[in-house]
Scaffold this motif. Sequence first.
Motif, PDB file in Angstrom:
ATOM      1  N   LEU A  53     -31.794  -0.228  47.525  1.00  0.00           N
ATOM      2  CA  LEU A  53     -31.217   1.088  47.827  1.00  0.00           C
ATOM      3  C   LEU A  53     -29.977   0.949  48.686  1.00  0.00           C
ATOM      4  N   TRP A  54     -30.070   0.119  49.749  1.00  0.00           N
ATOM      5  CA  TRP A  54     -28.912  -0.061  50.633  1.00  0.00           C
ATOM      6  C   TRP A  54     -27.786  -0.779  49.893  1.00  0.00           C
ATOM      7  N   ALA A  55     -28.141  -1.714  49.016  1.00  0.00           N
ATOM      8  CA  ALA A  55     -27.121  -2.439  48.259  1.00  0.00           C
ATOM      9  C   ALA A  55     -26.350  -1.489  47.344  1.00  0.00           C
ATOM     10  N   LEU A  56     -27.065  -0.584  46.689  1.00  0.00           N
ATOM     11  CA  LEU A  56     -26.409   0.361  45.784  1.00  0.00           C
ATOM     12  C   LEU A  56     -25.545   1.356  46.547  1.00  0.00           C
ATOM     13  N   VAL A  57     -26.092   1.894  47.629  1.00  0.00           N
ATOM     14  CA  VAL A  57     -25.384   2.942  48.373  1.00  0.00           C
ATOM     15  C   VAL A  57     -24.235   2.379  49.210  1.00  0.00           C
ATOM     16  N   SER A  58     -24.505   1.283  49.922  1.00  0.00           N
ATOM     17  CA  SER A  58     -23.515   0.760  50.876  1.00  0.00           C
ATOM     18  C   SER A  58     -22.585  -0.294  50.291  1.00  0.00           C
ATOM     19  N   ASP A  59     -23.130  -1.229  49.511  1.00  0.00           N
ATOM     20  CA  ASP A  59     -22.317  -2.327  48.984  1.00  0.00           C
ATOM     21  C   ASP A  59     -21.583  -1.927  47.703  1.00  0.00           C
ATOM     22  N   TYR A  60     -22.336  -1.422  46.737  1.00  0.00           N
ATOM     23  CA  TYR A  60     -21.714  -1.020  45.465  1.00  0.00           C
ATOM     24  C   TYR A  60     -20.946   0.281  45.639  1.00  0.00           C
ATOM     25  N   GLY A  61     -21.569   1.247  46.283  1.00  0.00           N
ATOM     26  CA  GLY A  61     -20.911   2.517  46.597  1.00  0.00           C
ATOM     27  C   GLY A  61     -21.264   3.626  45.625  1.00  0.00           C
ATOM     28  N   LEU A  62     -21.467   4.827  46.162  1.00  0.00           N
ATOM     29  CA  LEU A  62     -21.853   5.971  45.344  1.00  0.00           C
ATOM     30  C   LEU A  62     -20.765   6.370  44.359  1.00  0.00           C
ATOM     31  N   ASP A  63     -19.517   6.289  44.777  1.00  0.00           N
ATOM     32  CA  ASP A  63     -18.423   6.643  43.866  1.00  0.00           C
ATOM     33  C   ASP A  63     -18.367   5.692  42.676  1.00  0.00           C
ATOM     34  N   ALA A  64     -18.591   4.415  42.944  1.00  0.00           N
ATOM     35  CA  ALA A  64     -18.565   3.422  41.870  1.00  0.00           C
ATOM     36  C   ALA A  64     -19.738   3.631  40.905  1.00  0.00           C
ATOM     37  N   ILE A  65     -20.895   4.006  41.448  1.00  0.00           N
ATOM     38  CA  ILE A  65     -22.041   4.293  40.586  1.00  0.00           C
ATOM     39  C   ILE A  65     -21.763   5.531  39.739  1.00  0.00           C
ATOM     40  N   ALA A  66     -21.220   6.567  40.373  1.00  0.00           N
ATOM     41  CA  ALA A  66     -20.894   7.796  39.638  1.00  0.00           C
ATOM     42  C   ALA A  66     -19.930   7.510  38.495  1.00  0.00           C
ATOM     43  N   ALA A  67     -19.024   6.572  38.717  1.00  0.00           N
ATOM     44  CA  ALA A  67     -18.044   6.223  37.677  1.00  0.00           C
ATOM     45  C   ALA A  67     -18.693   5.499  36.503  1.00  0.00           C
ATOM     46  N   LYS A  68     -19.865   4.921  36.719  1.00  0.00           N
ATOM     47  CA  LYS A  68     -20.582   4.206  35.652  1.00  0.00           C
ATOM     48  C   LYS A  68     -21.502   5.121  34.844  1.00  0.00           C
ATOM     49  N   VAL A  69     -21.687   6.361  35.315  1.00  0.00           N
ATOM     50  CA  VAL A  69     -22.611   7.279  34.654  1.00  0.00           C
ATOM     51  C   VAL A  69     -22.080   7.661  33.277  1.00  0.00           C
ATOM     52  N   THR A  70     -22.907   7.468  32.269  1.00  0.00           N
ATOM     53  CA  THR A  70     -22.539   7.857  30.901  1.00  0.00           C
ATOM     54  C   THR A  70     -23.260   9.131  30.470  1.00  0.00           C
ATOM     55  N   ARG A  71     -24.334   9.457  31.160  1.00  0.00           N
ATOM     56  CA  ARG A  71     -25.065  10.689  30.884  1.00  0.00           C
ATOM     57  C   ARG A  71     -25.619  11.225  32.201  1.00  0.00           C
ATOM     58  N   LYS A  72     -24.985  12.273  32.727  1.00  0.00           N
ATOM     59  CA  LYS A  72     -25.448  12.851  33.982  1.00  0.00           C
ATOM     60  C   LYS A  72     -26.864  13.379  33.821  1.00  0.00           C
ATOM     61  N   LEU A  73     -27.655  13.184  34.850  1.00  0.00           N
ATOM     62  CA  LEU A  73     -29.045  13.621  34.815  1.00  0.00           C
ATOM     63  C   LEU A  73     -29.158  15.081  35.243  1.00  0.00           C
ATOM     64  N   SER A  74     -28.281  15.897  34.693  1.00  0.00           N
ATOM     65  CA  SER A  74     -28.201  17.308  35.064  1.00  0.00           C
ATOM     66  C   SER A  74     -29.506  18.028  34.746  1.00  0.00           C
ATOM     67  N   GLY A  75     -29.960  18.824  35.710  1.00  0.00           N
ATOM     68  CA  GLY A  75     -31.170  19.604  35.520  1.00  0.00           C
ATOM     69  C   GLY A  75     -32.448  18.881  35.884  1.00  0.00           C
ATOM     70  N   LEU A  76     -32.372  17.565  36.127  1.00  0.00           N
ATOM     71  CA  LEU A  76     -33.561  16.807  36.491  1.00  0.00           C
ATOM     72  C   LEU A  76     -33.778  16.908  38.003  1.00  0.00           C
ATOM     73  N   LYS A  77     -34.911  17.453  38.378  1.00  0.00           N
ATOM     74  CA  LYS A  77     -35.223  17.650  39.793  1.00  0.00           C
ATOM     75  C   LYS A  77     -36.079  16.484  40.291  1.00  0.00           C
ATOM     76  N   CYS A  78     -35.512  15.736  41.216  1.00  0.00           N
ATOM     77  CA  CYS A  78     -36.133  14.489  41.676  1.00  0.00           C
ATOM     78  C   CYS A  78     -36.595  14.586  43.126  1.00  0.00           C
ATOM     79  N   ALA A  79     -37.832  14.221  43.357  1.00  0.00           N
ATOM     80  CA  ALA A  79     -38.382  14.173  44.707  1.00  0.00           C
ATOM     81  C   ALA A  79     -38.393  12.726  45.181  1.00  0.00           C
ATOM     82  N   ALA A  80     -37.587  12.411  46.174  1.00  0.00           N
ATOM     83  CA  ALA A  80     -37.579  11.055  46.732  1.00  0.00           C
ATOM     84  C   ALA A  80     -38.870  10.815  47.509  1.00  0.00           C
ATOM     85  N   PHE A  81     -39.459   9.637  47.311  1.00  0.00           N
ATOM     86  CA  PHE A  81     -40.591   9.237  48.147  1.00  0.00           C
ATOM     87  C   PHE A  81     -40.210   7.933  48.841  1.00  0.00           C
TER      88      PHE A  81
END
Length: 294
Positions: free
Chosen positions: A126-154
């Motif tokens: 989680l820290w590697a994705l958020v801090s090292d890779y970066g949220l903007d970089a992940i967003a740029a890789k999205v090919t299908r937004k998970l729009s409408g999917l309601k996710c509960a973090a545990f």
Amino acid sequence: MVLKYAYFPGCVAQGACRELDQSTKAVSRSLGIELIELKKAACCGSGTFKEDSQLLEDTVNARNIALAEELNLPLLTHCSTCQGVIGHVDERLKSADSEYLNQVNGFLNREGCSPYQGSTEVKHLLWALVSDYGLDAIAAKVTRKLSGLKCAAFYGCYLLRGQDRPLDDPFNPTSMENLFEAVGATPIQYRGRTQCCGWPLSSYATEQSFQMAGKHIKAAIQAGADCMVTPCPLCHLNLDSRQPEVEQVIGEKLGLPILHLPQLVGLAIGISPSELGLDRHIVATKSVLAKLGK
């Protein structure tokens, strides 16, 4: 720059829940993150070693960390429990006196292992994705937004409170919710997202363990979640694999799909459900895929 880590897969993700290891590797490949698996690593002990001996826990995990140090890489976990245990050992040994550190390294030397040097860090996926890779970089890789999917973090407990210096607020974290938003999903807030799943109790207080798990799953459902997302294979075991047993204990039907964190990211960046192992879950993930039109 290519991100590269010494990958510590842990036990559960290579045994009872192989889809978790499978999805972590698939997402890493797709994002261009290189994982060098630590095949000689040992189980972290999941907090049980120290019940008998703190020295045992420290020595076993000093060896695990030393394996990453040999590669001059950070040690990457995808398990909250492994992160909490190994990360805390790393913190403790980095501040230990020379006499204790020599004792630990003496055991490692006796077995022909490299010494612990304190030259790297222990980092959860989680820290590697958020801090090292970066949220903007992940967003740029999205090919299908998970729009409408309601996710509960545990988050559970170990990831946030297993170390002295966690990388998010122990009681009001936002890392997973921020990641959900980066892939187009909607974060759901509910009571229990930072509490224990009940797994540590399951071997000697099974009913209480399942009651805890059921309480959290019910709270997520009542808050409107389509699925629960966890960064921990042990939480996944208690929340997904044992959900039918949880239902029997609490006397209610639940049926909430439980996703491992990289599975959610994988769906957004174009990895097939089968490659992510979504067909291996105990609680069917068909409702999540239907919501996404898959």
